[in-house]
Design an enzyme around this catalytic site. Structure first.
Site, PDB file in Angstrom:
ATOM      1  CD  GLN A  49      -2.935   1.167   0.375  1.00 33.79           C
ATOM      2  OE1 GLN A  49      -3.476   0.111   0.084  1.00 33.79           O
ATOM      3  NE2 GLN A  49      -3.283   2.320  -0.165  1.00 33.79           N
ATOM      4  CG  ASN A  74       7.702   6.871  -4.089  1.00 37.40           C
ATOM      5  OD1 ASN A  74       7.065   6.091  -4.796  1.00 37.40           O
ATOM      6  ND2 ASN A  74       7.753   8.180  -4.335  1.00 37.40           N
ATOM      7  NE  ARG A  75       6.375   0.073   1.639  1.00 33.19           N
ATOM      8  CZ  ARG A  75       5.123   0.123   1.178  1.00 33.19           C
ATOM      9  NH1 ARG A  75       4.594   1.295   0.849  1.00 33.19           N
ATOM     10  NH2 ARG A  75       4.408  -0.964   1.037  1.00 33.19           N
ATOM     11  CG  LEU A  76      11.407   7.862   0.065  1.00 37.22           C
ATOM     12  CD1 LEU A  76      11.637   8.999  -0.921  1.00 37.22           C
ATOM     13  CD2 LEU A  76      12.746   7.287   0.541  1.00 37.22           C
TER      14      LEU A  76
END
Length: 216
Positions: free
Chosen positions: A13, A194-196
């Site tokens: 997600q 973006n998983r940042l």
């Protein structure tokens, strides 16, 4: 639907609901936690006080389970349980623990590490007396974490105690009470695209909270 490694690897997600900057976070992490908890309440998250409690067993192996937050203030994060349970015995040997709150609807997580102490008898009794009668009886009836022969054993014990306790004040058993996790570290995690992810970390150093940003 078949759960395969490929399915799990593609189960993801992207988080886009909010951001978290150092300037948005209170210098007192307990105050910040309460703000986030209020957000969770307003979002009508189911049981926002659910938290994972991680301890270590006598072999040093991690052991985790879900418990409920029942108080938070400058002293720390409070919960109640059976002192003779697995977690109670583990905390007696090693009074260090970690807590994790996860509120997926807000894409937020809070991680807490600290030293655990028992709450005093008066505080535990005060909370015990607010519990529904059946919950009070359940706390007495269940030999938590011990092996029992079957479900019937537990239900019969409950009914026996309930019958004996009818029209009587139920007193808190000596083996049941509260703990407080006194935090030495609190991390606020906000999911980002973006998983940042945003991670704002607090470490207690000589009585003062030091705030830093961690890479995701």
């Amino acid at each position: 639907m078949q759960v395969t490694n490929e399915f799990l690897q593609n189960l993801r997600q992207d988080y886009k609901s909010a951001t978290l900057d150092e300037t948005d976070v209170d210098d007192n992490p307990v105050v910040q936690f309460k703000k986030w908890f209020e957000h969770a309440l307003k979002a009508q998250i189911y049981e926002p006080n659910v938290m994972t409690l991680a301890t270590a067993n006598k072999a040093g192996k991690p052991d985790a389970r879900i418990v409920l937050l029942k108080g938070v203030d400058e002293e720390g994060f409070k919960f109640f349980t059976n002192y003779l349970s697995a977690k109670g015995k583990e905390l007696k040997r090693n009074p260090y623990a970690a807590l994790v709150f996860f509120w997926p609807e807000l894409e937020r997580q809070v991680r807490i590490e600290g030293i655990v102490e028992k709450l005093n008898k008066e505080t535990s009794e005060e909370y015990f007396n607010t519990r529904p009668v059946d919950s009070q009886i359940g706390a007495i009836a269940s030999p938590q974490s011990q092996i029992i022969p079957n479900r019937q054993f537990l239900e019969e014990k409950f009914e026996e105690l309930k019958s004996k306790s009818e029209h009587k004040t139920i007193l808190k058993p000596a083996h049941w009470g509260g703990y407080v996790v006194k935090p030495t570290r609190i991390e606020f995690w906000q999911g980002r695209s973006n998983r940042l992810h945003d991670r704002i970390n607090f470490e207690l150093a000589k009585g003062t909270w030091v705030k830093t940003r961690l890479a995701p």
